[in-house]
Design a protein around this motif. Sequence first.
Motif, PDB file in Angstrom:
ATOM      1  N   ALA A 186       0.822  -1.209   0.000  1.00  0.00           N
ATOM      2  CA  ALA A 186       0.000   0.000   0.000  1.00  0.00           C
ATOM      3  C   ALA A 186       0.854   1.257   0.000  1.00  0.00           C
ATOM      4  CB  ALA A 186      -0.933  -0.012   1.210  1.00  0.00           C
ATOM      5  N   LEU A 187       1.909   1.272   0.816  1.00  0.00           N
ATOM      6  CA  LEU A 187       2.759   2.466   0.894  1.00  0.00           C
ATOM      7  C   LEU A 187       3.544   2.670  -0.389  1.00  0.00           C
ATOM      8  CD1 LEU A 187       3.713   4.824   2.557  1.00  0.00           C
ATOM      9  CD2 LEU A 187       5.432   3.349   3.625  1.00  0.00           C
ATOM     10  N   MET A 188       4.067   1.596  -0.967  1.00  0.00           N
ATOM     11  CA  MET A 188       4.803   1.714  -2.231  1.00  0.00           C
ATOM     12  C   MET A 188       3.903   2.237  -3.344  1.00  0.00           C
ATOM     13  SD  MET A 188       7.119  -1.747  -2.174  1.00  0.00           S
ATOM     14  CE  MET A 188       8.473  -1.968  -1.010  1.00  0.00           C
ATOM     15  N   LYS A 189       2.670   1.751  -3.392  1.00  0.00           N
ATOM     16  CA  LYS A 189       1.737   2.205  -4.428  1.00  0.00           C
ATOM     17  C   LYS A 189       1.413   3.683  -4.247  1.00  0.00           C
ATOM     18  CE  LYS A 189      -2.689   1.202  -6.654  1.00  0.00           C
ATOM     19  NZ  LYS A 189      -3.066   2.628  -6.742  1.00  0.00           N
ATOM     20  N   LEU A 190       1.201   4.104  -2.997  1.00  0.00           N
ATOM     21  CA  LEU A 190       0.919   5.518  -2.748  1.00  0.00           C
ATOM     22  C   LEU A 190       2.069   6.389  -3.235  1.00  0.00           C
ATOM     23  CD1 LEU A 190      -0.809   7.743  -1.146  1.00  0.00           C
ATOM     24  CD2 LEU A 190       0.910   7.413   0.636  1.00  0.00           C
ATOM     25  N   ILE A 191       3.297   6.007  -2.879  1.00  0.00           N
ATOM     26  CA  ILE A 191       4.462   6.782  -3.296  1.00  0.00           C
ATOM     27  C   ILE A 191       4.558   6.831  -4.818  1.00  0.00           C
ATOM     28  CG2 ILE A 191       6.995   6.841  -3.280  1.00  0.00           C
ATOM     29  CD1 ILE A 191       6.825   5.611  -0.432  1.00  0.00           C
ATOM     30  N   ALA A 192       4.367   5.676  -5.465  1.00  0.00           N
ATOM     31  CA  ALA A 192       4.463   5.619  -6.930  1.00  0.00           C
ATOM     32  C   ALA A 192       3.373   6.458  -7.588  1.00  0.00           C
ATOM     33  CB  ALA A 192       4.380   4.170  -7.396  1.00  0.00           C
ATOM     34  N   ASP A 193       2.186   6.474  -6.987  1.00  0.00           N
ATOM     35  CA  ASP A 193       1.075   7.239  -7.557  1.00  0.00           C
ATOM     36  C   ASP A 193       1.284   8.746  -7.413  1.00  0.00           C
ATOM     37  OD1 ASP A 193      -0.239   4.934  -8.284  1.00  0.00           O
ATOM     38  OD2 ASP A 193      -1.662   4.958  -6.614  1.00  0.00           O
ATOM     39  N   MET A 194       1.976   9.160  -6.347  1.00  0.00           N
ATOM     40  CA  MET A 194       2.083  10.587  -6.057  1.00  0.00           C
ATOM     41  C   MET A 194       3.409  11.213  -6.471  1.00  0.00           C
ATOM     42  SD  MET A 194       0.127  11.042  -2.376  1.00  0.00           S
ATOM     43  CE  MET A 194       0.104  12.832  -2.616  1.00  0.00           C
ATOM     44  N   VAL A 195       4.433  10.387  -6.693  1.00  0.00           N
ATOM     45  CA  VAL A 195       5.765  10.917  -7.021  1.00  0.00           C
ATOM     46  C   VAL A 195       6.266  10.282  -8.317  1.00  0.00           C
ATOM     47  CG1 VAL A 195       8.121  11.271  -6.197  1.00  0.00           C
ATOM     48  CG2 VAL A 195       6.237  11.159  -4.547  1.00  0.00           C
ATOM     49  N   PRO A 196       6.603  11.081  -9.334  1.00  0.00           N
ATOM     50  CA  PRO A 196       7.105  10.514 -10.595  1.00  0.00           C
ATOM     51  C   PRO A 196       8.385   9.711 -10.377  1.00  0.00           C
ATOM     52  CG  PRO A 196       6.570  12.851 -10.848  1.00  0.00           C
ATOM     53  CD  PRO A 196       6.516  12.553  -9.378  1.00  0.00           C
ATOM     54  N   ALA A 197       8.608   8.738 -11.252  1.00  0.00           N
ATOM     55  CA  ALA A 197       9.827   7.927 -11.164  1.00  0.00           C
ATOM     56  C   ALA A 197      11.058   8.820 -11.234  1.00  0.00           C
ATOM     57  CB  ALA A 197       9.849   6.903 -12.296  1.00  0.00           C
ATOM     58  N   LYS A 237      13.641  11.382  -6.458  1.00  0.00           N
ATOM     59  CA  LYS A 237      12.759  11.709  -5.335  1.00  0.00           C
ATOM     60  C   LYS A 237      11.933  10.487  -4.925  1.00  0.00           C
ATOM     61  CE  LYS A 237      12.203  16.719  -5.530  1.00  0.00           C
ATOM     62  NZ  LYS A 237      11.225  17.832  -5.585  1.00  0.00           N
ATOM     63  N   ARG A 238      11.411   9.790  -5.921  1.00  0.00           N
ATOM     64  CA  ARG A 238      10.641   8.585  -5.593  1.00  0.00           C
ATOM     65  C   ARG A 238      11.542   7.551  -4.921  1.00  0.00           C
ATOM     66  NH1 ARG A 238       7.578   4.816  -9.988  1.00  0.00           N
ATOM     67  NH2 ARG A 238       6.224   6.666 -10.217  1.00  0.00           N
ATOM     68  N   ASP A 239      12.747   7.377  -5.461  1.00  0.00           N
ATOM     69  CA  ASP A 239      13.680   6.409  -4.883  1.00  0.00           C
ATOM     70  C   ASP A 239      13.968   6.729  -3.419  1.00  0.00           C
ATOM     71  OD1 ASP A 239      13.833   5.056  -7.280  1.00  0.00           O
ATOM     72  OD2 ASP A 239      15.712   5.994  -7.904  1.00  0.00           O
ATOM     73  N   THR A 240      14.147   8.030  -3.115  1.00  0.00           N
ATOM     74  CA  THR A 240      14.420   8.450  -1.742  1.00  0.00           C
ATOM     75  C   THR A 240      13.319   7.993  -0.798  1.00  0.00           C
ATOM     76  OG1 THR A 240      15.709  10.382  -2.426  1.00  0.00           O
ATOM     77  CG2 THR A 240      14.711  10.472  -0.245  1.00  0.00           C
ATOM     78  N   LEU A 241      12.068   8.123  -1.223  1.00  0.00           N
ATOM     79  CA  LEU A 241      10.951   7.727  -0.366  1.00  0.00           C
ATOM     80  C   LEU A 241      10.772   6.218  -0.324  1.00  0.00           C
ATOM     81  CD1 LEU A 241       8.208  10.402  -1.155  1.00  0.00           C
ATOM     82  CD2 LEU A 241      10.074  10.471   0.496  1.00  0.00           C
ATOM     83  N   MET A 242      11.054   5.534  -1.432  1.00  0.00           N
ATOM     84  CA  MET A 242      10.887   4.083  -1.476  1.00  0.00           C
ATOM     85  C   MET A 242      11.843   3.360  -0.529  1.00  0.00           C
ATOM     86  SD  MET A 242       8.492   2.788  -3.405  1.00  0.00           S
ATOM     87  CE  MET A 242       7.368   3.293  -4.742  1.00  0.00           C
ATOM     88  N   VAL A 243      12.939   4.012  -0.183  1.00  0.00           N
ATOM     89  CA  VAL A 243      13.862   3.393   0.778  1.00  0.00           C
ATOM     90  C   VAL A 243      13.119   3.014   2.053  1.00  0.00           C
ATOM     91  CG1 VAL A 243      15.791   3.893   2.347  1.00  0.00           C
ATOM     92  CG2 VAL A 243      15.991   4.435  -0.086  1.00  0.00           C
ATOM     93  N   ARG A 244      12.177   3.853   2.457  1.00  0.00           N
ATOM     94  CA  ARG A 244      11.493   3.633   3.727  1.00  0.00           C
ATOM     95  C   ARG A 244      10.711   2.307   3.763  1.00  0.00           C
ATOM     96  NH1 ARG A 244       7.112   2.377   7.005  1.00  0.00           N
ATOM     97  NH2 ARG A 244       7.325   3.455   8.994  1.00  0.00           N
ATOM     98  N   PRO A 245       9.772   2.037   2.845  1.00  0.00           N
ATOM     99  CA  PRO A 245       9.055   0.756   2.942  1.00  0.00           C
ATOM    100  C   PRO A 245       9.946  -0.458   2.718  1.00  0.00           C
ATOM    101  CG  PRO A 245       8.414   1.958   0.953  1.00  0.00           C
ATOM    102  CD  PRO A 245       9.189   2.901   1.797  1.00  0.00           C
ATOM    103  N   TYR A 246      10.968  -0.323   1.864  1.00  0.00           N
ATOM    104  CA  TYR A 246      11.878  -1.459   1.680  1.00  0.00           C
ATOM    105  C   TYR A 246      12.659  -1.742   2.953  1.00  0.00           C
ATOM    106  CZ  TYR A 246      11.229  -2.151  -3.341  1.00  0.00           C
ATOM    107  OH  TYR A 246      10.705  -2.454  -4.572  1.00  0.00           O
TER     108      TYR A 246
END
Length: 386
Positions: A215-226, A229-238
């Motif tokens: 759910a969190l990864m999908k939210l980030i992907a939906d709100m932040v372009p690839a 910046k997206r990579d920075t936020l994706m670190v958190r759920p991973y």
Amino acid sequence: MPYLVECLASVEAQTIDPARLEVIAVDDGSTDGSGECLEEFAARAPMAVTVIRQENSGGPSGPRNVGLGKAKGRYVFFLDADDRLGPEALERMVAMGDENGTDVVLGKVEGVNRVAPKSMWGKTLGRTDVFSSNIKFTLSAQKLFRRALLDEHGMRFDESLFTGEDALFTMEAYLRAGGVSVLADYPCYYLVGRDDGKHVTKTGSYTLRFDSARALMKLIADMVPAGPKRDTLMVRPYLITLLPQFGPKFLTDDEEVRRHKFELAKPLMEAYWTPGVARGLKVHERLRLHLVAMQRPELLPDVVKFVKSKKQAAAILEKRGTRVYLVYPHFRSKAAGVPDDIYRAEPREARVFHGYREAAANTFLRRALRKVRRTLRARGFGTAAA
């Protein structure tokens, strides 16, 4: 109960004018006397108190949404029944939000018999955002939110999630906020560890963690372009949600559970795992997730055992000390076939090793300058006269 007693006492002790404060307490089907305790508090408290008693909903999202639907204040703050506030918490956080015009205010959290997040409290920040600070590593709901922001976007907690619902809500608020404030010089919130250890985040099936990560990864992907910046936020759920499923517990999982975890992780790795996310992790974290991405469960236990032993991986310095490789299991094993780059330490991790030289950002220019100098010397320029 009995934590609720101290929680309510911390509300009653708030230094903010009671006339500015409303308390909405939702008794989610308790059977331990909490409802009666709330009624007694409402009768004596100096501020307006509304007590709502309902059938148990099975999780925190439902009662939070009920309370949010009744809120009338400019700001809302979600206080869990087993935690407590610092006396000046609400006064300071409201002042911070008003002074800076920000939509979310984080007050410093301290743990009581429990570990609290630390990396975001280094400095008080009047205005920041989720990309230029460490606030992505505190996604619990215990923040001050401007209610107009939540109403504008119809934000509510996802009642289909048993855990991680607060991460989803808070990340969306960070991304939609017109600025975030961090109050780091006063303990606003005390995160209390229960004696029985029954915290929602520590209970439930491992599949719930994958639901939360998804759910969190999908939210980030939906709100932040690839991109970065997206990579920075994706670190958190991973790092926080997915990686623990491939930690020490993996060693005691039976083969069916191991296989299932890899199956659940596969679409998440295919959709969101990028070199940018990988660079945001330490070598052993990156290595474990790389093995998950490559669907190599047979190689993972050796890495997990090594990390669990807390041994320092040997370092190999190459390229005149500008590259550091950490020798975790399967390094340069032909059978494993893991690329060297997975073992290469980023500068923040490499700096502790003696002999490491951080490559200069202008390496290309330096090389060009050396080439020019060699050319000039070959033509007789720049040499001493005989």
